[in-house]
Scaffold this motif. Structure first.
Motif, PDB file in Angstrom:
ATOM      1  N   SER A  34       1.003  -1.457   0.044  1.00 42.48           N
ATOM      2  CA  SER A  34       0.195   0.200   0.107  1.00 42.48           C
ATOM      3  C   SER A  34       0.747   1.212   0.184  1.00 42.48           C
ATOM      4  O   SER A  34       1.717   1.441   0.975  1.00 42.48           O
ATOM      5  N   ALA A  35       0.798   1.968  -1.002  1.00 42.51           N
ATOM      6  CA  ALA A  35       1.680   3.183  -0.934  1.00 42.51           C
ATOM      7  C   ALA A  35       1.042   4.238  -1.962  1.00 42.51           C
ATOM      8  O   ALA A  35       0.106   3.837  -2.974  1.00 42.51           O
ATOM      9  N   ASN A  36       1.329   5.486  -1.646  1.00 44.42           N
ATOM     10  CA  ASN A  36       0.783   6.736  -2.429  1.00 44.42           C
ATOM     11  C   ASN A  36       1.649   7.662  -3.243  1.00 44.42           C
ATOM     12  O   ASN A  36       1.142   8.612  -3.785  1.00 44.42           O
ATOM     13  N   ARG A  37       2.922   7.368  -3.058  1.00 46.15           N
ATOM     14  CA  ARG A  37       4.086   8.017  -3.868  1.00 46.15           C
ATOM     15  C   ARG A  37       5.116   7.054  -3.967  1.00 46.15           C
ATOM     16  O   ARG A  37       5.262   6.021  -3.429  1.00 46.15           O
ATOM     17  N   HIS A  38       5.853   7.463  -4.938  1.00 49.26           N
ATOM     18  CA  HIS A  38       6.966   6.477  -5.336  1.00 49.26           C
ATOM     19  C   HIS A  38       6.614   5.210  -5.887  1.00 49.26           C
ATOM     20  O   HIS A  38       7.083   4.111  -5.644  1.00 49.26           O
ATOM     21  N   ILE A  39       5.491   5.363  -6.779  1.00 46.38           N
ATOM     22  CA  ILE A  39       4.886   3.975  -6.826  1.00 46.38           C
ATOM     23  C   ILE A  39       5.749   3.139  -7.957  1.00 46.38           C
ATOM     24  O   ILE A  39       5.852   1.984  -7.612  1.00 46.38           O
ATOM     25  N   GLU A  40       6.460   3.674  -8.881  1.00 39.34           N
ATOM     26  CA  GLU A  40       7.342   2.988  -9.761  1.00 39.34           C
ATOM     27  C   GLU A  40       8.436   2.352  -8.846  1.00 39.34           C
ATOM     28  O   GLU A  40       9.014   1.375  -9.347  1.00 39.34           O
ATOM     29  N   ILE A  50      -0.882  -1.002  -4.348  1.00 39.69           N
ATOM     30  CA  ILE A  50      -2.405  -0.319  -4.207  1.00 39.69           C
ATOM     31  C   ILE A  50      -2.354   0.869  -3.695  1.00 39.69           C
ATOM     32  O   ILE A  50      -1.767   1.203  -2.588  1.00 39.69           O
ATOM     33  N   THR A  51      -2.845   1.859  -4.532  1.00 41.89           N
ATOM     34  CA  THR A  51      -2.668   3.350  -3.934  1.00 41.89           C
ATOM     35  C   THR A  51      -4.227   3.441  -3.175  1.00 41.89           C
ATOM     36  O   THR A  51      -5.235   2.778  -3.638  1.00 41.89           O
ATOM     37  N   ASP A  52      -4.346   4.531  -2.306  1.00 40.80           N
ATOM     38  CA  ASP A  52      -5.794   4.847  -1.638  1.00 40.80           C
ATOM     39  C   ASP A  52      -6.827   5.122  -2.647  1.00 40.80           C
ATOM     40  O   ASP A  52      -6.422   6.018  -3.429  1.00 40.80           O
ATOM     41  N   ASN A  53      -8.000   4.855  -2.532  1.00 47.27           N
ATOM     42  CA  ASN A  53      -8.918   5.284  -3.186  1.00 47.27           C
ATOM     43  C   ASN A  53      -9.636   6.492  -2.629  1.00 47.27           C
ATOM     44  O   ASN A  53     -10.283   7.263  -3.336  1.00 47.27           O
ATOM     45  N   PRO A  60      -3.724   5.142   7.691  1.00 46.34           N
ATOM     46  CA  PRO A  60      -3.464   3.622   7.553  1.00 46.34           C
ATOM     47  C   PRO A  60      -4.787   3.009   7.037  1.00 46.34           C
ATOM     48  O   PRO A  60      -4.802   2.111   6.117  1.00 46.34           O
ATOM     49  N   LEU A  61      -6.142   3.378   7.767  1.00 45.41           N
ATOM     50  CA  LEU A  61      -7.302   2.785   7.457  1.00 45.41           C
ATOM     51  C   LEU A  61      -7.606   2.936   6.140  1.00 45.41           C
ATOM     52  O   LEU A  61      -8.080   1.979   5.455  1.00 45.41           O
ATOM     53  N   SER A  62      -7.249   3.895   5.403  1.00 49.72           N
ATOM     54  CA  SER A  62      -7.670   4.248   4.281  1.00 49.72           C
ATOM     55  C   SER A  62      -6.854   3.353   3.217  1.00 49.72           C
ATOM     56  O   SER A  62      -7.479   2.799   2.148  1.00 49.72           O
ATOM     57  N   GLY A  63      -5.434   3.061   3.314  1.00 46.52           N
ATOM     58  CA  GLY A  63      -4.858   1.959   2.677  1.00 46.52           C
ATOM     59  C   GLY A  63      -5.494   0.745   2.701  1.00 46.52           C
ATOM     60  O   GLY A  63      -5.489  -0.048   2.136  1.00 46.52           O
ATOM     61  N   ILE A  64      -5.709   0.343   3.964  1.00 47.53           N
ATOM     62  CA  ILE A  64      -6.333  -1.166   4.186  1.00 47.53           C
ATOM     63  C   ILE A  64      -7.653  -1.051   3.638  1.00 47.53           C
ATOM     64  O   ILE A  64      -7.846  -2.144   3.036  1.00 47.53           O
ATOM     65  N   LEU A  65      -8.552  -0.092   3.671  1.00 46.29           N
ATOM     66  CA  LEU A  65      -9.755  -0.286   2.858  1.00 46.29           C
ATOM     67  C   LEU A  65      -9.423  -0.413   1.329  1.00 46.29           C
ATOM     68  O   LEU A  65     -10.216  -1.273   0.812  1.00 46.29           O
ATOM     69  N   SER A  66      -8.464   0.341   0.701  1.00 40.14           N
ATOM     70  CA  SER A  66      -8.345   0.292  -0.576  1.00 40.14           C
ATOM     71  C   SER A  66      -7.957  -1.235  -1.103  1.00 40.14           C
ATOM     72  O   SER A  66      -8.265  -1.839  -2.105  1.00 40.14           O
ATOM     73  N   MET A  68      -8.685  -3.919   0.630  1.00 36.80           N
ATOM     74  CA  MET A  68      -9.628  -4.735   0.752  1.00 36.80           C
ATOM     75  C   MET A  68     -10.718  -4.728  -0.221  1.00 36.80           C
ATOM     76  O   MET A  68     -11.433  -5.805  -0.381  1.00 36.80           O
ATOM     77  N   GLN A  69     -10.817  -3.687  -0.917  1.00 38.23           N
ATOM     78  CA  GLN A  69     -11.587  -3.306  -2.121  1.00 38.23           C
ATOM     79  C   GLN A  69     -11.241  -4.166  -3.330  1.00 38.23           C
ATOM     80  O   GLN A  69     -11.974  -4.195  -4.282  1.00 38.23           O
ATOM     81  N   GLN A  70     -10.028  -4.456  -3.291  1.00 36.64           N
ATOM     82  CA  GLN A  70      -9.324  -5.155  -4.683  1.00 36.64           C
ATOM     83  C   GLN A  70      -8.798  -6.421  -4.348  1.00 36.64           C
ATOM     84  O   GLN A  70      -8.514  -7.241  -5.490  1.00 36.64           O
ATOM     85  N   VAL A  71      -8.803  -7.283  -3.186  1.00 40.21           N
ATOM     86  CA  VAL A  71      -8.331  -8.386  -3.234  1.00 40.21           C
ATOM     87  C   VAL A  71      -9.432  -9.564  -2.886  1.00 40.21           C
ATOM     88  O   VAL A  71     -10.431  -8.916  -2.532  1.00 40.21           O
ATOM     89  N   LYS A  72      -9.400 -10.855  -2.821  1.00 38.01           N
ATOM     90  CA  LYS A  72     -10.252 -11.659  -3.049  1.00 38.01           C
ATOM     91  C   LYS A  72     -10.074 -12.644  -1.731  1.00 38.01           C
ATOM     92  O   LYS A  72     -10.916 -13.466  -1.173  1.00 38.01           O
ATOM     93  N   SER A  73      -9.117 -12.674  -1.057  1.00 40.77           N
ATOM     94  CA  SER A  73      -8.742 -13.364   0.343  1.00 40.77           C
ATOM     95  C   SER A  73      -9.803 -12.986   1.468  1.00 40.77           C
ATOM     96  O   SER A  73     -10.451 -12.091   1.553  1.00 40.77           O
ATOM     97  N   ALA A  74     -10.163 -14.202   2.167  1.00 39.92           N
ATOM     98  CA  ALA A  74     -11.041 -13.972   3.482  1.00 39.92           C
ATOM     99  C   ALA A  74     -10.255 -13.224   4.294  1.00 39.92           C
ATOM    100  O   ALA A  74     -11.097 -12.505   5.363  1.00 39.92           O
ATOM    101  N   TYR A  75      -8.870 -13.054   4.584  1.00 39.95           N
ATOM    102  CA  TYR A  75      -8.523 -12.375   5.720  1.00 39.95           C
ATOM    103  C   TYR A  75      -7.194 -11.391   4.994  1.00 39.95           C
ATOM    104  O   TYR A  75      -6.729 -11.710   4.188  1.00 39.95           O
TER     105      TYR A  75
END
Length: 350
Positions: A34-40, A50-53, A60-66, A68-75
């Motif tokens: 989870s990162a919002n800068r220096h992506i490359e 995965i960047t924050d939506n 941190p919670l924003s990164g965690i949510l982003s 969660m919105q893109q992965v399929k795992s149960a945990y």
């Protein structure tokens, strides 16, 4: 850190996030950054970034949510980028506590304080987290405790929770962490470390002490043989190669030319410590962990203990002016050395 991206700052010769990846990768099925800068730059670690939506870097919670919105795992198992030492039992303990208590979320506790970013979170709470952030709230702890939380005791591994928060901490070489007794042998080349180990290990085994060994090699080596199928597959370009039979298993991983010397901490984390009582280390004498110095008079080499406070004993074939050394051993008296090691194991556990 003066606004610098902590995950990319170098610690022990490489980016801090690479230490985190090494520590957490064996514990998960898939890994995301989870990162919002220096992506490359983060993409060069070869894992999805995965960047924050949500805009404006909402914590941190924003990164965690982003994620969660893109992965399929149960945990989702979360860890921060500025904690290069992570328990090899993190996922296991969190999951066991979650299942045993029927809780919603498992969070690590170091015995002194909660470590809220070290958490195991079910993806079924995605909507709850989205609504929490939409309400304008941001504190990780506040959202966690909207649910049934089990605080998982890691007080026996409290030293694994060390955040790097200043430039000075980046340059400090940490003490090696291990859940099992860890003892090294420090000596100059030619002292006979390997020969001694081949005598000590059977003697320890006779006392029902199960031993794992980590050895540092100072040159290019290969445990595979040219002409074998596994060798040809690896030479064809495989980055990692596992060979397994009903008797043993071996993992071979290619180190790239630009990597620095191997580090002891990630090697320890590769061991299955459930099956051993003691880890012996040959080499890595500049790392910070308990060691026995080996010294043979005929070599004329200087002693090491005066410059290494982690040397707990000197094993020699001749009396040495101890100058405050806590213990002296006869390098040729294996039973006495085994007695000392057995006491070391006992003191570690107590």
């Amino acid at each position: 850190m003066g606004g610098q991206d902590k995950g990319l700052l170098h610690y022990q010769g490489r980016a801090m996030v690479s230490h985190v990846i090494d520590a957490i990768l064996p514990q998960v099925d898939d890994l995301y950054i989870s990162a919002n800068r220096h992506i490359e730059k983060y993409q060069t670690f070869s894992y999805p970034v995965i960047t924050d939506n949500l805009a404006n870097f909402q914590g941190p919670l924003s990164g965690i949510l982003s994620v969660m919105q893109q992965v399929k795992s149960a945990y989702l198992l979360t860890v921060p980028c500025d904690n290069p030492l992570i328990s090899a039992q993190l996922r296991q303990r969190l999951m066991e506590a979650l299942l045993a208590t029927g809780s919603d979320i498992a969070v690590a506790h170091d015995g002194t304080q909660l470590q809220p970013v070290f958490a195991l979170i079910p993806l079924r709470l995605k909507q709850s987290l989205s609504e929490f952030l939409a309400s304008g709230q941001r504190k990780t702890r506040d959202w966690l405790y909207q649910h049934k939380v089990v605080e998982v005791d890691f007080s026996d591994q409290a030293d694994f929770f060390i955040n790097i928060n200043s430039p000075d901490e980046l340059t400090l070489k940490p003490e090696i962490r291990s859940t099992k007794p860890l003892l090294g042998f420090a000596a100059f080349s030619g002292t006979g470390k390997t020969t001694l180990l081949t005598k000590l290990i059977p003697a320890l085994k006779d006392r029902n002490i199960r031993v794992a060994v980590i050895k540092h090699a100072h040159h290019n080596f290969d445990i595979d043989k040219p002409g074998k199928d596994s060798y040809q597959i690896r030479e064809a370009g495989a980055e990692e190669m596992i060979i397994a039979s009903d008797k043993m298993m071996a993992l071979m991983k290619k180190n790239h030319d630009d990597l620095i010397e191997p580090e002891l901490q990630p090697l320890i984390q590769r061991l299955d410590t459930r099956t051993i009582d003691l880890i012996l280390v040959e080499g890595f004498k500049h790392e910070r962990f308990p060691k026995i110095e080996l010294n043979r008079t005929e070599l004329g080499t200087p002693t090491l203990y005066k410059d290494d406070p982690h040397i707990i004993a000197v094993a020699s074939d001749n009396a040495i002016a101890s100058d405050g050394m806590p213990f002296m051993l006869d390098i040729n008296h294996i039973p006495a050395m085994v007695d000392f090691i057995e006491q070391f194991i006992f003191s570690w556990k107590s």
